[in-house]
Design a protein around this motif. Sequence first.
Motif, PDB file in Angstrom:
ATOM      1  N   TYR A 169       1.989  -5.797  17.454  1.00  0.00           N
ATOM      2  CA  TYR A 169       3.130  -6.647  17.121  1.00  0.00           C
ATOM      3  C   TYR A 169       2.819  -7.543  15.939  1.00  0.00           C
ATOM      4  N   LYS A 170       1.608  -8.146  15.993  1.00  0.00           N
ATOM      5  CA  LYS A 170       1.217  -9.051  14.908  1.00  0.00           C
ATOM      6  C   LYS A 170       1.184  -8.298  13.583  1.00  0.00           C
ATOM      7  N   VAL A 171       0.575  -7.106  13.611  1.00  0.00           N
ATOM      8  CA  VAL A 171       0.474  -6.330  12.373  1.00  0.00           C
ATOM      9  C   VAL A 171       1.860  -6.025  11.835  1.00  0.00           C
ATOM     10  N   ILE A 192      14.934  -2.867   3.605  1.00  0.00           N
ATOM     11  CA  ILE A 192      13.490  -2.836   3.386  1.00  0.00           C
ATOM     12  C   ILE A 192      12.760  -3.243   4.667  1.00  0.00           C
ATOM     13  N   ALA A 193      13.276  -4.298   5.320  1.00  0.00           N
ATOM     14  CA  ALA A 193      12.640  -4.755   6.554  1.00  0.00           C
ATOM     15  C   ALA A 193      12.641  -3.640   7.598  1.00  0.00           C
ATOM     16  N   LEU A 194      13.743  -2.906   7.670  1.00  0.00           N
ATOM     17  CA  LEU A 194      13.816  -1.782   8.609  1.00  0.00           C
ATOM     18  C   LEU A 194      12.730  -0.752   8.302  1.00  0.00           C
ATOM     19  N   ALA A 195      12.563  -0.462   7.011  1.00  0.00           N
ATOM     20  CA  ALA A 195      11.562   0.535   6.619  1.00  0.00           C
ATOM     21  C   ALA A 195      10.159   0.072   7.004  1.00  0.00           C
ATOM     22  N   PHE A 196       9.860  -1.225   6.787  1.00  0.00           N
ATOM     23  CA  PHE A 196       8.527  -1.716   7.156  1.00  0.00           C
ATOM     24  C   PHE A 196       8.358  -1.723   8.679  1.00  0.00           C
ATOM     25  N   THR A 213       6.100  -6.540   7.990  1.00  0.00           N
ATOM     26  CA  THR A 213       7.543  -6.630   7.787  1.00  0.00           C
ATOM     27  C   THR A 213       7.905  -7.893   7.010  1.00  0.00           C
ATOM     28  N   ALA A 214       7.333  -9.019   7.418  1.00  0.00           N
ATOM     29  CA  ALA A 214       7.686 -10.281   6.759  1.00  0.00           C
ATOM     30  C   ALA A 214       7.166 -10.304   5.322  1.00  0.00           C
ATOM     31  N   VAL A 215       5.862 -10.131   5.169  1.00  0.00           N
ATOM     32  CA  VAL A 215       5.275 -10.219   3.834  1.00  0.00           C
ATOM     33  C   VAL A 215       5.785  -9.079   2.943  1.00  0.00           C
ATOM     34  N   GLY A 216       5.789  -7.870   3.498  1.00  0.00           N
ATOM     35  CA  GLY A 216       6.226  -6.710   2.717  1.00  0.00           C
ATOM     36  C   GLY A 216       7.659  -6.841   2.245  1.00  0.00           C
ATOM     37  N   SER A 217       8.562  -7.250   3.131  1.00  0.00           N
ATOM     38  CA  SER A 217       9.975  -7.313   2.735  1.00  0.00           C
ATOM     39  C   SER A 217      10.185  -8.356   1.649  1.00  0.00           C
ATOM     40  N   VAL A 218       9.555  -9.513   1.811  1.00  0.00           N
ATOM     41  CA  VAL A 218       9.752 -10.565   0.812  1.00  0.00           C
ATOM     42  C   VAL A 218       9.207 -10.113  -0.550  1.00  0.00           C
ATOM     43  N   MET A 219       7.964  -9.602  -0.542  1.00  0.00           N
ATOM     44  CA  MET A 219       7.384  -9.152  -1.810  1.00  0.00           C
ATOM     45  C   MET A 219       8.223  -8.034  -2.423  1.00  0.00           C
ATOM     46  N   VAL A 262      -2.795  -1.760   2.673  1.00  0.00           N
ATOM     47  CA  VAL A 262      -2.368  -0.382   2.436  1.00  0.00           C
ATOM     48  C   VAL A 262      -1.048  -0.108   3.170  1.00  0.00           C
ATOM     49  N   LEU A 263      -0.734  -0.960   4.143  1.00  0.00           N
ATOM     50  CA  LEU A 263       0.527  -0.802   4.860  1.00  0.00           C
ATOM     51  C   LEU A 263       1.681  -1.414   4.078  1.00  0.00           C
ATOM     52  N   ILE A 264       1.354  -2.149   3.027  1.00  0.00           N
ATOM     53  CA  ILE A 264       2.387  -2.880   2.289  1.00  0.00           C
ATOM     54  C   ILE A 264       2.513  -2.406   0.839  1.00  0.00           C
ATOM     55  N   ILE A 265       1.416  -2.514   0.085  1.00  0.00           N
ATOM     56  CA  ILE A 265       1.508  -2.351  -1.367  1.00  0.00           C
ATOM     57  C   ILE A 265       2.094  -0.996  -1.810  1.00  0.00           C
ATOM     58  N   PRO A 266       1.646   0.125  -1.258  1.00  0.00           N
ATOM     59  CA  PRO A 266       2.209   1.384  -1.758  1.00  0.00           C
ATOM     60  C   PRO A 266       3.708   1.523  -1.499  1.00  0.00           C
ATOM     61  N   LEU A 267       4.242   0.721  -0.562  1.00  0.00           N
ATOM     62  CA  LEU A 267       5.660   0.866  -0.214  1.00  0.00           C
ATOM     63  C   LEU A 267       6.547  -0.161  -0.918  1.00  0.00           C
ATOM     64  N   LEU A 268       5.959  -0.969  -1.797  1.00  0.00           N
ATOM     65  CA  LEU A 268       6.720  -2.108  -2.313  1.00  0.00           C
ATOM     66  C   LEU A 268       7.942  -1.724  -3.141  1.00  0.00           C
ATOM     67  N   VAL A 269       7.826  -0.682  -3.954  1.00  0.00           N
ATOM     68  CA  VAL A 269       8.964  -0.353  -4.819  1.00  0.00           C
ATOM     69  C   VAL A 269       9.531   1.012  -4.466  1.00  0.00           C
TER      70      VAL A 269
END
Lengths: 295, 317
Positions: free
Chosen positions: A74-76, A203-207, A81-87, A143-150
């Motif tokens: 859950y934490k991960v 985006i949040a849904l995708a994360f 979701t939070a950091v990834g979506s905002v970025m 790796v769970l965030i950066i490759p999915l940013l754009v």
Amino acid sequence: MNRGKQMIGVKIVSYSMLIIFSLLCIIPFLIIISASLSSEGELAKFGYFIMPRGITLSAYKMVLQNPRSLIGAYKVTIFTTAVGSVMSVIISAMLAYPLSRQDYKWRNYINFFVYFTMLFSGGAVPSYILIAQYMHLRNNIWVLIIPLLVNPWNVFLMRTYFAQVNKALIEAAAIDGAGELRIFFMVVVPVSITGMATVFLMIALAFWNDWYQCLMFMTNEKILTLQYFLARVMSNIDDMLKNSASISSGVDLSSMPSETTRMAMCVFAAGPMVFVFVFFQKYFVRGISVGSVKG
Amino acid sequence: MKSNEATVTEVAGKHKKKKYGSTHWLLTLMALPGILIIFIFKYLPMGGLILAFKNYKYSLGILGSEWVGMKNFMFLFNSSTFSILVRNTVLYNLAFIVLNIVAGIMAALFLDNVMSKRGIKLFQTSMFLPYFLSWIVVSYISLSLLDYDKGIINQILGVFGQNSISFYSETKWWPAILIFFNTWKNLGFNALIYYGTIISIDSELYEAATIDGCGYFRRVKYITIPHLKPTVIILGLLALSGIFRSDFGLFYYLPADSGALYDVTDVLDTYITRSILNTSSLGQSTATGLVQSIVGLLLILTVNSVVRKYESESALF
């Protein structure tokens, strides 16, 4: 008269079909929720059903009492979701905005640069080797965030929103001496805030629903997303059953999450997003309708 | 292209001459983070495609590995697995494309006949719910339906005195199962897109047609369907360009990666992913990926030029 009868027939068919479609979509949810609320014995005896049998919260208690991994997952997921979506929303918007400006010199080139990735890709293997063996990002939470940013889709969706902003507003701000960054953050973003909200939710849904990055790059059990954690629970059980069939000894079946517990985990994994969706549905609806605009 | 650029710079010159000479640089700076991420994660892997012509060794890296020419491709094209993978991928995608369009349009037409706002919202919300689930959650749902002992379907069969079906070891059911779940998950999304198009059609058209004596079906045939055509073409085009690609989770998690079912559930993407997870024959799976990308690109270019000829409005570019 005849025509009126025809319309009544059409309406009856429409309503009945929609009721069938809707039930087909809702009943599976009821089955999962019912299973998570059923007692283990009843479920084993009678099987799945759309109503809980022998109602009990013990599955949920099990999940919460033995929280190590689920809470960790859950934490991960909340973090990504939070950091990834905002970025992601910020970076995509800053890329989309210049593309929406007719007067931007390199617009066509960058447009093509983004669009081409929708038509052609290097494929999974080169991406995997790049990230795992050259960037050494395996078992790194980023790796769970950066490759999915754009995601080019989101960029073009936002470009559509920004292109609808009244040009006079931008020019007025420019005449008042505002710089490009100020114009963007103080004028363009506030005006297109509903559109940005849509993209943010998508985006949040995708994360929230991502598991692919975990499957590829995570061997560390401590950094698993919720969805992938669910997949692991299922495949561990499959493996154990396969082994116990062939070895038939020494497998501790009692240590596996029971069926009702697994279904409770499933509710935990899907629940929050479904909840968010029901509340923010109109944003999704609007965004997706606009999303079919050509790029 | 050239004249286009000229006018863009001209316009830019007129507006920004005074104090915004740096505008282009500022806008580029804004776009830069996004451009960098796309470059690293989308363009660099394209360079990695040279692996398709190499025998990849981890210790030697991409550049150091030995060139083998077309060997990976020859191996693929001669293997019987590859043709099965291509067959599965293409046939499933064709079924998905057709059904997504047909089911989406039907649901949208039905929604259009619902009078109350609340009814529309209720139906729309229910049909949209599955879209928000990951394939992993869907695989839990499919298990509850298909499980041998406890699954709903076998319970129903039992009521009618039929024998239970062992879904996870019998191949013949899987085309229907996969097609059903794909349509099920995407129904709400597709219905929404087509419904959005339908409600944007000028209602005077329908009124005029009704006055001229058109019944419901003729109105649908001569007004609604022609208005939906551009959307169908655009979505169909995009889907067609991905005909060698698959929604990986559907094929990987629903059949629980069961080897007994590979014959009908394995697609190019599951094959590639398994090869990554086992770090085996990466050269061949890169070659598979390259075939996927090239076929996709050629398809979209061809179909798009055909569309441009006959329906220039609906062409993608």
